[in-house]
Design a protein around this motif. Structure first.
Motif, short mmCIF file in Angstrom:
data_model
loop_
_atom_site.label_atom_id
_atom_site.label_comp_id
_atom_site.label_asym_id
_atom_site.label_seq_id
_atom_site.Cartn_x
_atom_site.Cartn_y
_atom_site.Cartn_z
N LEU A 160 -6.38 -9.70 -8.43
CA LEU A 160 -5.17 -9.60 -7.62
C LEU A 160 -4.43 -10.94 -7.65
O LEU A 160 -3.21 -11.00 -7.85
CB LEU A 160 -5.52 -9.21 -6.18
CG LEU A 160 -4.31 -9.14 -5.26
CD1 LEU A 160 -3.49 -7.90 -5.55
CD2 LEU A 160 -4.71 -9.18 -3.80
N LEU A 161 -5.19 -12.04 -7.46
CA LEU A 161 -4.57 -13.37 -7.47
C LEU A 161 -3.86 -13.61 -8.81
O LEU A 161 -2.72 -14.08 -8.84
CB LEU A 161 -5.63 -14.44 -7.26
CG LEU A 161 -5.99 -14.78 -5.82
CD1 LEU A 161 -7.01 -15.91 -5.80
CD2 LEU A 161 -4.74 -15.22 -5.05
N TYR A 211 0.79 -2.48 -10.68
CA TYR A 211 0.07 -1.44 -9.96
C TYR A 211 -1.41 -1.76 -10.06
O TYR A 211 -1.94 -1.93 -11.15
CB TYR A 211 0.36 -0.10 -10.64
CG TYR A 211 0.04 1.13 -9.83
CD1 TYR A 211 1.05 1.85 -9.18
CD2 TYR A 211 -1.27 1.59 -9.71
CE1 TYR A 211 0.76 2.98 -8.45
CE2 TYR A 211 -1.56 2.72 -8.98
CZ TYR A 211 -0.54 3.42 -8.36
OH TYR A 211 -0.81 4.55 -7.64
N LEU A 212 -2.06 -1.89 -8.93
CA LEU A 212 -3.49 -2.22 -8.94
C LEU A 212 -4.20 -1.20 -8.05
O LEU A 212 -3.75 -0.91 -6.94
CB LEU A 212 -3.69 -3.65 -8.41
CG LEU A 212 -5.08 -4.24 -8.55
CD1 LEU A 212 -5.53 -4.27 -10.00
CD2 LEU A 212 -5.11 -5.67 -7.99
N ASP A 224 -5.02 6.75 -7.92
CA ASP A 224 -5.19 6.20 -9.26
C ASP A 224 -4.73 7.13 -10.37
O ASP A 224 -4.95 6.85 -11.54
CB ASP A 224 -6.66 5.84 -9.50
CG ASP A 224 -7.53 7.08 -9.56
OD1 ASP A 224 -7.12 8.11 -8.98
OD2 ASP A 224 -8.60 7.03 -10.17
N THR A 225 -4.12 8.27 -10.03
CA THR A 225 -3.75 9.17 -11.13
C THR A 225 -2.57 8.60 -11.90
O THR A 225 -1.82 7.77 -11.39
CB THR A 225 -3.34 10.55 -10.59
OG1 THR A 225 -2.19 10.39 -9.76
CG2 THR A 225 -4.45 11.18 -9.79
N ASP A 269 0.87 -1.18 0.00
CA ASP A 269 0.00 0.00 0.00
C ASP A 269 0.91 1.23 0.00
O ASP A 269 2.08 1.13 0.37
CB ASP A 269 -0.88 -0.03 1.26
CG ASP A 269 -1.92 1.08 1.25
OD1 ASP A 269 -2.13 1.70 0.19
OD2 ASP A 269 -2.53 1.31 2.30
N LEU A 270 0.38 2.38 -0.46
CA LEU A 270 1.26 3.56 -0.50
C LEU A 270 1.13 4.44 0.73
O LEU A 270 2.12 4.89 1.29
CB LEU A 270 0.97 4.38 -1.76
CG LEU A 270 1.41 3.74 -3.07
CD1 LEU A 270 1.25 4.70 -4.22
CD2 LEU A 270 2.87 3.27 -3.00
#
Lengths: 224, 472
Positions: free
Chosen positions: A108-109, A98-99, A82-83, A51-52
């Motif tokens: 994701l899997l 990147y999701l 999301d930018t 996570d960011l």
């Protein structure tokens, strides 16, 4: 395969950990940036889900640090930001994928599986070793035409050996990639599981697939 | 729209040139005309004096010397010079033969100060006349001088030549002025164009700024001094705009983040749970977790809506007399259990006599947020206390809690939307950092203000200053 999940939102962190474990991954997890960096720097994770916006240390900072330390773990950034600039910044700092939240867990899997394949330079999700077939997506295994039923742990072990087919894989490698940091198991369990796996995939009248290399580990495929 | 700067400058410059040229031309014309006429008059007067001197009074005869009569000036038919002499009673004594039937006007001048006049002569000619009265010379042969008698003399001479010279001068001046004016239009056009170049350059720079590129500044490196204030103010304005845009973008991104994160959590929980059969307890756990998330999201959406309405000033207040102590106690009840679990002590020190005229609904929203925040950030076994005091025309309410780990700089940020102390969310997953932002804006809308203060020993105090009487 061993993953690290660094995510500060508790419900998401718990769901991710649970889902990934049920998909057969060994998952270490933390909600704090500093702790995340400590985990990431300590082991060679196959994939790090990052996570960011994190307390303790920003996700991009963690990424920068682990890349400067030379860690080769594949990093998937999972964030609500999301930018285009955010995506570009993340990928340019050395992330591999990147999701954006919210996301479908299936996706994701799939992305994690793709990153794992990439980590072992496998493009094809079907692995064939002699007459042993492994479908990395559905996690099914065949010997010839006969499907073999494996437990989650046995499958994980086979998958790791198959990813590194032809190479000698040490017990430590196996232990590091299949067991979580907090797992109580010692590297001796590796031998036990190799025994279980042998019983299921070796068949009388066919050449053996799993070989023991004395003092060094195991190898899948041709005898070294 | 007013006329363009270029047009105004052009008109100004050209008008000024025109005005100056006109004045200059008129000046020159007047001076030359005066000089020419002066010269003419001097010769006319000397001619008249010669005539006057040549008149002789002999007995009762008045005679003009013959040689004077024969002077070529009086004989020239093309450009004649006329004379006429009268007695004071108007009888003509002598007259140019060339005058024939016509007469010259009698002018009341003296020798010292002759009178001049312009008349129309024959054939459309213009003549200039000088006239004066004088005492004629007595004849030498006269033994007994008669009584001296004044005579009147008028001499006229054709001045058409001078007038045509002057008319030529007028034309020269007119044509010169017109050409200089036309030239000045061209020169002014170029000068104005050149002079306005920095302005055009700045205008072009400004025109090139797009709304998504507010980080650009007007450079205008070679801008003249007069444009520097414009440039500086404009750059300041751009900076403020950029900051405002950044804040708004940041806010939108924060809203997106704060809404996406819980949605992502719920979605993953639901998808992971639905992936296989599970027992009843697991389903119940997931449902109750989702319920908590939904409640938190609802609070956040309500807070956001409230903030938006406050910003748009869409909220009307209904004020009444409020006992602040009672309101504070009632706002404590919802967070009481949570405080008890963490052994946080609350003391309401607001006296029953302290009241305030305000809107109870929104004031209780403020108090609830302050107390909720205090419980969230106080340390375990910490303390929270509320005080109030009456000032001249306002009431100050303060809520303090122990266990604040923020730095002074962080304290100055507590009212920012979505700002929160670093570890907050990971602890609870609930607070999204809108509470204090809401407090500040509500306080402002109620005519007061909210400030945060860090006191020694890790005590965070949020002060609320409210008007005692409503101003809304």
């Amino acid at each position: 395969m061993r993953l690290l999940v660094i995510e500060d939102y508790r419900p998401l962190q718990q769901a991710l950990t649970k889902g990934l474990r049920e998909a057969g991954f060994a998952v270490d997890t933390t909600r704090d940036g500093q702790e995340g960096l400590w985990y990431a720097a300590g082991s060679e994770y196959d994939v790090i889900i990052l996570d960011l916006m994190l307390p303790g240390m920003d996700g991009l900072e963690i990424l920068k640090k682990i890349r400067s330390q030379g860690r080769k773990s594949h990093v998937l950034i999972l964030t609500a930001r999301d930018t285009v600039e955010d995506r570009v910044a993340g990928l340019d700092l050395g992330a591999d994928d990147y999701l954006v939240k919210p996301f479908a867990f299936e996706e994701l899997l799939a992305r994690v599986r793709a990153l794992v394949r990439r980590a072992y330079r496998r493009k094809n999700p079907q692995i064939k070793i002699k007459d042993l077939g492994i479908d990395l997506t559905t996690q099914r295994v065949w010997r010839g035409r006969e499907e073999i039923q494996l437990t989650v742990r046995e499958y994980a072990l086979l998958e790791y050996l198959a990813m590194r087919a032809g190479q000698i894989v040490s017990r430590t490698d196996i232990w590091e990639h299949l067991y979580e940091f907090k797992s109580a198991a010692s590297s001796n369990v590796v031998d036990v599981y190799v025994g279980y796996l042998r019983k299921k995939i070796e068949q009388p009248g066919k050449p053996p697939l799993i070989h023991t290399v004395r003092g060094r580990g195991y190898t899948l495929g041709a005898k070294p | 729209m007013k006329a363009s700067l270029r047009t105004r400058l052009l008109i100004g410059v050209v008008s000024a040139v025109l005005l100056l040229l006109s004045l200059f031309s008129i000046g020159i014309y007047t001076a030359i005309r005066a000089a020419l006429l002066g010269q003419f008059d001097v010769s006319l007067v000397s001619m008249a004096q010669v005539l006057a001197a040549s008149l002789e009074v002999d007995a009762n005869e008045i005679e003009l010397e013959l040689e004077v009569q024969q002077m070529p000036e009086f004989q020239d038919r093309e450009r004649p010079t006329h004379y006429q002499v009268w007695r004071m009673d108007g009888t003509v004594v002598a007259k140019s033969p060339l005058l024939e039937n016509s007469d010259l006007p009698r002018l009341e001048g003296s020798v010292i100060k002759p009178a001049f006049k312009e008349i129309k002569g024959k054939g459309g000619r213009v003549e200039r006349v000088v006239g004066f009265s004088f005492l004629p010379r007595l004849s030498d042969s006269n033994d007994k001088p008669p009584e001296t008698e004044s005579l009147m003399l008028a001499v006229a001479r054709d001045s058409t030549e001078i007038l045509s010279q002057l008319s030529f001068l007028r034309w020269v001046l007119l044509v010169a002025s017109a050409s200089v004016t036309v030239l000045s239009v061209l020169v002014a056009f170029m000068v104005v164009h050149q002079g306005l170049r920095p302005l055009n350059a700045i205008a072009a720079e400004i025109a090139a700024i797009k709304e998504d590129e507010l980080s650009t500044r007007v450079g205008a490196a070679a801008a003249p001094r007069e444009l520097l204030p414009i440039k500086d103010r404009l750059n300041e304005l751009l900076s403020r705009l950029e900051a405002a845009f950044k804040r708004e973008r940041r806010f939108t991104a924060d809203v997106a983040h704060e809404l996406r994160t819980p949605i992502a959590g719920m979605r993953s929980m639901i998808e992971v749970t639905a992936a296989r059969d599970r027992d009843k307890d697991e389903y119940e756990k997931v449902l109750s977790d989702c319920h908590v998330i939904v409640e938190n999201m609802q609070t956040m959406v309500n807070d956001l809506l409230m903030l938006a309405r406050l910003d748009a000033q869409q909220i009307s207040f209904q004020t009444e007399q409020i006992r602040l102590g009672e309101l504070m106690s009632s706002c404590w009840r919802p967070v009481c259990d949570k405080a008890l679990q963490r052994q946080i002590l609350f003391e309401n020190q607001i006296g029953p006599e302290i009241t305030c005229q305000s809107d109870p609904k929104y004031l209780s929203m403020i108090f609830s947020n302050l107390l909720g925040n205090a419980v969230e950030y106080a340390d375990d076994t910490g303390q929270i206390w509320a005080t109030a005091c009456r000032m001249d025309d306002s009431v100050e309410v303060a809520v303090s809690n122990t266990g604040c780990h923020l730095t002074g700089e962080q304290v100055s940020q507590v009212f920012d939307r979505f700002w929160r102390g670093d570890s907050a969310r990971s602890e609870t997953g609930t607070h999204c950092g809108l509470g204090l932002a809401l407090v500040q804006r509500l306080a402002k809308a109620l005519g007061g203000q909210a400030t945060a203060e860090l006191q020694p020993g890790g005590v965070l105090t949020i002060r609320l200053k409210l008007p005692a009487k409503p101003c809304v």
